[in-house]
Motif scaffolding. Structure first.
Motif, mmCIF file in Angstrom:
data_model
loop_
_atom_site.group_PDB
_atom_site.id
_atom_site.type_symbol
_atom_site.label_atom_id
_atom_site.label_comp_id
_atom_site.label_asym_id
_atom_site.label_seq_id
_atom_site.Cartn_x
_atom_site.Cartn_y
_atom_site.Cartn_z
ATOM 1 N N ARG A 595 15.859 -20.529 -33.376
ATOM 2 C CA ARG A 595 14.550 -21.060 -33.013
ATOM 3 C C ARG A 595 14.681 -22.311 -32.153
ATOM 4 N NH1 ARG A 595 11.056 -24.789 -34.132
ATOM 5 N NH2 ARG A 595 12.453 -25.831 -35.591
ATOM 6 N N LYS A 596 15.626 -23.172 -32.507
ATOM 7 C CA LYS A 596 15.807 -24.415 -31.767
ATOM 8 C C LYS A 596 16.355 -24.161 -30.369
ATOM 9 C CE LYS A 596 16.488 -27.488 -35.729
ATOM 10 N NZ LYS A 596 17.462 -28.337 -36.465
ATOM 11 N N LYS A 597 17.320 -23.277 -30.286
ATOM 12 C CA LYS A 597 17.935 -23.026 -28.982
ATOM 13 C C LYS A 597 16.990 -22.252 -28.075
ATOM 14 C CE LYS A 597 22.791 -23.064 -30.375
ATOM 15 N NZ LYS A 597 24.032 -22.275 -30.495
ATOM 16 N N ARG A 598 16.358 -21.223 -28.629
ATOM 17 C CA ARG A 598 15.425 -20.362 -27.896
ATOM 18 C C ARG A 598 16.072 -19.674 -26.706
ATOM 19 N NH1 ARG A 598 11.202 -19.353 -31.012
ATOM 20 N NH2 ARG A 598 9.856 -18.976 -29.247
ATOM 21 N N ALA A 599 17.226 -20.154 -26.288
ATOM 22 C CA ALA A 599 17.888 -19.541 -25.133
ATOM 23 C C ALA A 599 18.186 -18.064 -25.347
ATOM 24 C CB ALA A 599 19.164 -20.300 -24.790
ATOM 25 N N PRO A 600 18.636 -17.657 -26.538
ATOM 26 C CA PRO A 600 18.874 -16.216 -26.716
ATOM 27 C C PRO A 600 17.633 -15.375 -26.423
ATOM 28 C CG PRO A 600 19.882 -17.437 -28.505
ATOM 29 C CD PRO A 600 19.068 -18.423 -27.717
ATOM 30 N N ARG A 601 16.461 -15.918 -26.779
ATOM 31 C CA ARG A 601 15.234 -15.174 -26.527
ATOM 32 C C ARG A 601 14.969 -15.084 -25.028
ATOM 33 N NH1 ARG A 601 9.193 -16.540 -28.844
ATOM 34 N NH2 ARG A 601 8.448 -14.410 -29.010
ATOM 35 N N LYS A 602 15.222 -16.179 -24.317
ATOM 36 C CA LYS A 602 15.062 -16.154 -22.867
ATOM 37 C C LYS A 602 16.032 -15.150 -22.243
ATOM 38 C CE LYS A 602 13.250 -20.816 -22.105
ATOM 39 N NZ LYS A 602 13.447 -22.109 -21.426
ATOM 40 N N GLU A 603 17.252 -15.153 -22.740
ATOM 41 C CA GLU A 603 18.248 -14.235 -22.193
ATOM 42 C C GLU A 603 17.881 -12.786 -22.482
ATOM 43 O OE1 GLU A 603 21.816 -15.609 -23.943
ATOM 44 O OE2 GLU A 603 21.896 -17.461 -22.771
ATOM 45 N N LEU A 604 17.317 -12.539 -23.671
ATOM 46 C CA LEU A 604 16.884 -11.182 -24.003
ATOM 47 C C LEU A 604 15.796 -10.704 -23.047
ATOM 48 C CD1 LEU A 604 16.752 -11.197 -27.905
ATOM 49 C CD2 LEU A 604 18.238 -9.795 -26.484
ATOM 50 N N LEU A 605 14.849 -11.591 -22.755
ATOM 51 C CA LEU A 605 13.773 -11.230 -21.834
ATOM 52 C C LEU A 605 14.328 -10.967 -20.442
ATOM 53 C CD1 LEU A 605 11.097 -13.837 -22.990
ATOM 54 C CD2 LEU A 605 10.909 -11.352 -23.224
ATOM 55 N N ALA A 606 15.241 -11.815 -20.001
ATOM 56 C CA ALA A 606 15.836 -11.622 -18.682
ATOM 57 C C ALA A 606 16.639 -10.337 -18.628
ATOM 58 C CB ALA A 606 16.719 -12.825 -18.328
ATOM 59 N N THR A 607 17.350 -10.014 -19.720
ATOM 60 C CA THR A 607 18.115 -8.761 -19.771
ATOM 61 C C THR A 607 17.183 -7.563 -19.743
ATOM 62 O OG1 THR A 607 19.904 -9.814 -21.014
ATOM 63 C CG2 THR A 607 19.754 -7.415 -21.132
ATOM 64 N N ALA A 608 16.076 -7.650 -20.490
ATOM 65 C CA ALA A 608 15.102 -6.553 -20.486
ATOM 66 C C ALA A 608 14.540 -6.349 -19.091
ATOM 67 C CB ALA A 608 13.977 -6.846 -21.472
ATOM 68 N N TYR A 609 14.299 -7.450 -18.398
ATOM 69 C CA TYR A 609 13.816 -7.364 -17.016
ATOM 70 C C TYR A 609 14.841 -6.665 -16.125
ATOM 71 C CZ TYR A 609 13.150 -8.777 -12.202
ATOM 72 O OH TYR A 609 13.035 -8.747 -10.841
ATOM 73 N N GLN A 610 16.103 -7.075 -16.223
ATOM 74 C CA GLN A 610 17.148 -6.480 -15.379
ATOM 75 C C GLN A 610 17.307 -4.995 -15.669
ATOM 76 O OE1 GLN A 610 18.429 -7.861 -12.890
ATOM 77 N NE2 GLN A 610 18.273 -10.079 -13.192
ATOM 78 N N ASN A 611 17.226 -4.615 -16.939
ATOM 79 C CA ASN A 611 17.344 -3.195 -17.295
ATOM 80 C C ASN A 611 16.208 -2.376 -16.696
ATOM 81 O OD1 ASN A 611 19.646 -3.709 -18.770
ATOM 82 N ND2 ASN A 611 18.581 -3.857 -20.736
ATOM 83 N N LEU A 612 14.992 -2.925 -16.761
ATOM 84 C CA LEU A 612 13.849 -2.209 -16.202
ATOM 85 C C LEU A 612 13.954 -2.149 -14.683
ATOM 86 C CD1 LEU A 612 11.176 -0.754 -16.528
ATOM 87 C CD2 LEU A 612 10.028 -2.982 -16.558
ATOM 88 N N LYS A 613 14.407 -3.216 -14.079
ATOM 89 C CA LYS A 613 14.588 -3.216 -12.630
ATOM 90 C C LYS A 613 15.542 -2.105 -12.215
ATOM 91 C CE LYS A 613 16.162 -6.050 -8.738
ATOM 92 N NZ LYS A 613 16.857 -7.280 -8.316
ATOM 93 N N GLN A 614 16.601 -1.924 -13.004
ATOM 94 C CA GLN A 614 17.538 -0.843 -12.705
ATOM 95 C C GLN A 614 16.888 0.523 -12.879
ATOM 96 O OE1 GLN A 614 21.265 -1.071 -14.751
ATOM 97 N NE2 GLN A 614 22.005 -2.727 -13.454
ATOM 98 N N GLU A 615 16.074 0.662 -13.906
ATOM 99 C CA GLU A 615 15.414 1.948 -14.147
ATOM 100 C C GLU A 615 14.457 2.296 -13.016
ATOM 101 O OE1 GLU A 615 12.412 4.052 -17.375
ATOM 102 O OE2 GLU A 615 13.625 2.345 -17.981
ATOM 103 N N LEU A 616 13.715 1.298 -12.534
ATOM 104 C CA LEU A 616 12.724 1.545 -11.483
ATOM 105 C C LEU A 616 13.341 1.542 -10.092
ATOM 106 C CD1 LEU A 616 9.762 -0.709 -12.732
ATOM 107 C CD2 LEU A 616 10.063 1.754 -13.059
ATOM 108 N N GLY A 617 14.473 0.861 -9.944
ATOM 109 C CA GLY A 617 15.093 0.748 -8.631
ATOM 110 C C GLY A 617 14.454 -0.312 -7.758
ATOM 111 N N ARG A 618 13.658 -1.217 -8.382
ATOM 112 C CA ARG A 618 12.973 -2.284 -7.638
ATOM 113 C C ARG A 618 12.484 -3.311 -8.658
ATOM 114 N NH1 ARG A 618 7.897 -1.296 -9.139
ATOM 115 N NH2 ARG A 618 7.287 0.863 -9.538
ATOM 116 N N ARG A 619 11.963 -4.420 -8.154
ATOM 117 C CA ARG A 619 11.425 -5.449 -9.036
ATOM 118 C C ARG A 619 10.159 -4.941 -9.732
ATOM 119 N NH1 ARG A 619 9.628 -11.203 -6.554
ATOM 120 N NH2 ARG A 619 11.894 -11.411 -6.257
ATOM 121 N N PRO A 620 10.117 -4.970 -11.057
ATOM 122 C CA PRO A 620 8.903 -4.532 -11.767
ATOM 123 C C PRO A 620 7.768 -5.537 -11.577
ATOM 124 C CG PRO A 620 10.822 -4.662 -13.238
ATOM 125 C CD PRO A 620 11.187 -5.359 -11.976
#
Length: 806
Positions: A595-620
């Motif tokens: 909770r204090k670091k919160r960075a893992p949550r930010k990284e998870l969101l960024a990873t989810a974004y990158q995975n979706l970008k790969q699925e769509l082949g473009r920026r979601p």
């Protein structure tokens, strides 16, 4: 051809001939080489130009597949649906070519991959099997192909996924040549077994003895009847596992003549047929799957992997069924389901599920026209005594998961085994299980190897247990559930056997010794222990929690007041009164650290974004991220303030875009955060955006906005139901044009100007102004990002409000 044919060379000619005659083409190969792709492209392009559906599944095993080969497929065969199997180091060796024909179909199985030598002069053995020899085999092959094609291990092939694969390919082939890697990978396969999900063969027994609806089913039936009375022809019913979704569908079917029930597994179809026959003993029923294709019955129970083919859909008229039921509706956004949903035009479409959120969060709300007839969460069902209460124990797992490689949607299986298969960890698991367990336990493991290891450890301690997977002999698989139910077994170790469709009601203990990768799967697995049964007072959940991904958010599935910030104690959610939740002190400290670091949550969101970008082949877009990413988009605003703040964190913004974010950040944050008790502010913004990128931010009057405002809020039924009244209760559709303009002035324009950051928005002398001064080069990005925020917020607003109407 009406007999089997062995082809030991020059397979290419056969592929070309069958492609020229096919109505559908499905290929699955372990490897693809540029030399082979160049040979098959000419005739595949001709087939695609004729409108033939083409699906190609290629593996990344050992990184033998050449990126250049995949690049050719993407660029020269854009009509085809191409996916890449991410093996994660586990053997992937299929080489099969399926051709659906008008009169006859062909299955080729053998040793030839997509390389020039394998398809021409190389020493290869391939068997061609015409469907007239055995049609069942071909249809079984189609089902197996579809299951693999849309498996979680696959990603669509596009410029983004190809770029990612090329990087991994270069890295792998720089560190060691393919020939050196082969023997090690084969050893891994022998060690850990296949990675694809396995299932239990036999359908579960029916535990309902009465043909009268139970309370939850009766409540759902009344909701569905009200839905039909409101002239909806589609709806979704969300009922927690154990409340009888299949029987609900059977009861609902009483007012329809012909019914189609669709599911993705034969076990579910068999169970559904039994349930429907119990409720409708005088009706006829039949299967439409790989083995059987009966069409003349009152109730048809169809496999989506068979009926999802256009070839089979063409056997049915669009109005062939009065009612179509889609089971496990959270799968329905997959392309196979979408094709089926577009084909049939029943009087009513019913989607039933326990977990409406797909594993990749794709939107299913729109598939039922925004109409969720009823939603009963498992926590609500527990409060109403429809499911068994639970006692949850969060046990500390000292395994360091930060050292295990993350593959985008799961941990690397080989590396995970290295940290899990430790005797001291097994001993700790056994001790805590002994401390809390009751009589019958299902243990959820990460892999077959882990389940076998832990089963052996428990057996050596004198526990009556077994490891269950698809490789277990069929007779043992069939008896396993009954042995646990009777008490002959104390525990079953498994991987993903009991996620959907298979239940053991007397299960009173669940043991999780795996990282939680998907909250949807986690919720499904919890449901396996919550069914009511004689002599069962509650379910014990023993959950090992370490520093793995999702550890800091998994407890949210137990929270009766999500999003309120209320907790029973530090990091502990508020659970139903008849349940309990206890966390080891070390677990509380770990979650507090998260909770204090919160960075893992930010990284998870960024990873989810990158995975979706790969699925769509473009920026979601923002809305696409909300609908399709494996993450909760609400966390974006909490962590970054705005979706575009997240893109900056993820390194996705260009220099010019970064400057625009900095210059107009206050506006983007205002658009994201402004309060919305009604949709009106965003509707005003949507109306302004109709003017285009150059003029949208120019001053407007309420009279200019009124026509769009009235049309938007009255053209959709669910919008009328949610936002059609003002404070005096007058319906917007009854307003004249000036009345709507007065409402716009009085509410959204006045309130927004009063609450916005000082000087950003004003409403003076009937002029509503958003004070922005973009340059000509900034206008398009400012417009596009603002539109994305408005689209996202309107979609979320109406979705949330619709849920509250239930």
């Amino acid at each position: 051809m009406t007999k089997l044919e062995l082809v030991t060379s020059e397979l290419l000619g056969h592929l070309q001939k069958l492609s020229n005659e096919a109505t559908e083409i499905y290929w699955i190969t372990a490897f693809a080489m540029k030399s082979g792709v160049k040979l098959i492209l000419p005739f595949l392009k001709k087939a695609a130009d004729r409108g033939v559906p083409i699906k190609l599944l290629v593996g990344d095993y050992l990184y033998v597949t050449q990126p250049e080969a995949l690049d050719l497929l993407v660029k020269d065969l854009p009509q085809a649906e191409i996916r890449l199997w991410k093996s994660g180091g586990t053997s992937f060796h299929p080489k099969s070519y399926l051709f659906r024909g008008t009169d006859q179909s062909y299955l080729i199985v053998g040793s030839s991959n997509l390389s020039a030598s394998a398809m021409t002069r190389g020493v290869e053995w391939n068997l061609i099997a015409p469907s007239r020899v055995d049609e069942t085999v071909f249809e079984e092959a189609v089902v197996q192909f579809m299951e693999h094609f849309y498996a979680e291990q696959t990603v669509p092939l596009n410029s983004e996924t190809l770029k990612s694969y090329r990087e991994r390919f270069n890295q792998a082939n720089q560190s060691r040549p393919v020939s050196d890697a082969w023997s090690e990978a084969e050893e891994v396969e022998i060690t850990i077994g296949p990675s694809q999900p396995q299932i239990v063969d036999d359908p579960p027994e029916n535990y309902i003895t009465s043909v009268e609806p139970r309370p939850a089913q009766q409540e759902a039936l009344e909701a569905l009847e009200q839905t039909m009375a409101e002239d909806y022809n589609r709806a979704m019913a969300v009922l927690a596992t154990g409340l009888g979704k299949t029987y609900l569908a059977a009861f609902f079917a009483k007012t329809f003549k012909r019914v189609l029930f669709v599911a993705h597994r034969d076990e579910i179809l068999q169970q559904a047929r039994s349930s429907f026959s119990h409720v409708h003993p005088d009706k006829t029923s039949a299967f439409y799957n790989a083995a059987k294709k009966d069409t003349d019955a009152d109730f048809i129970f169809a496999s989506v992997f068979t009926l999802g083919s256009q070839h089979h859909l063409n056997h049915f008229e669009k109005d062939a069924f009065d009612l179509v039921v889609i089971d496990e509706f959270h799968h329905a956004a997959a392309p196979t389901y979408e094709r089926l949903l577009k084909h049939f035009e029943p009087k009513f479409l019913l989607g039933i599920t326990a977990t409406p959120e797909r594993m990749d969060n794709k939107d299913i709300y729109s598939l039922c026209d925004g109409n969720v007839a009823i939603s009963i969460h498992f926590l609500d069902a527990i409060r109403r005594n429809w499911l068994a209460p639970f006692q949850y124990y969060g046990v500390y797992d000292d395994t360091d998961y930060s050292t295990v490689r993350w593959l985008g949607n799961r941990y690397d299986e080989e590396e995970l085994l290295r940290v899990q298969l430790r005797e001291e960890f097994a001993e700790r698991i056994f001790e805590r299980w002994q401390e809390y367990k009751q009589t019958r336990t299902i243990v959820f493991c990460s892999s077959i190897k882990q389940s076998q290891y832990m089963n052996q450890y428990f057996q050596e301690k004198g526990i009556r247990s077994m490891s269950l997977n698809g490789g277990t002999p069929a007779n043992e698989r069939r008896s396993a559930r009954h042995r646990l139910e009777s008490g002959e077994l104390e525990a079953i170790f498994t991987v993903d056997l009991f996620n959907e469709g298979v239940d053991i009601p007397k299960t009173d203990t669940l043991l999780f010794i795996r990282p939680t990768e998907s909250l949807t799967v986690y919720t499904q697995q919890i449901g396996r222990g919550l069914r009511l049964a004689d002599g069962k007072s509650h379910c014990v959940i023993i959950d090992f929690i370490g520093n793995y991904r999702n550890a800091d958010v998994k407890l949210s599935v137990f929270d009766t007041e999500p999003g309120t910030g209320k907790t029973k104690g530090k990091n502990e959610p508020v659970v139903p009164e008849n349940c309990g939740l206890e966390l080891d002190v070390a677990v509380v400290d770990l979650l507090e650290e998260f909770r204090k670091k919160r960075a893992p949550r930010k990284e998870l969101l960024a990873t989810a974004y990158q995975n979706l970008k790969q699925e769509l082949g473009r920026r979601p877009t923002y809305l696409e991220f909300h609908l399709q990413a494996n993450a909760d988009a609400r966390a974006v605003r909490q962590e970054f303030g705005s979706y575009f703040g997240m893109l900056l964190f993820a390194g996705e913004l260009s220099g010019a875009e970064t400057a625009i974010w900095g210059k107009f950040k206050l506006w983007f944050l205002e658009a994201e955060r402004t309060g919305m008790t009604k949709s009106y502010k965003m509707v005003v913004l949507a109306a302004m955006l109709e003017k285009g990128s150059v003029h949208w931010y120019e001053p407007v009057t309420p009279e200019e906005i009124a026509p769009f405002f009235h049309r938007y809020l009255t053209e959709k039924e669910y919008r009328r139901l949610i936002d059609f009244n003002d404070k005096q209760g007058k319906k917007l559709r009854d307003y004249d044009e000036q009345g709507v303009a007065d409402l716009v002035a009085r509410m959204p324009m006045t309130k927004w100007s009063g609450s916005a950051t000082e000087g950003l928005i004003t409403f003076v002398q009937n002029q509503f102004v958003i004070h922005l001064e973009p340059s000509a080069t900034e206008q398009e990005v400012l417009f596009e990002w603002t539109k994305q925020i408005a689209d996202y917020r309107l979609h979320v607003y109406f979705g949330r409000k619709a849920d509250r109407l239930l």
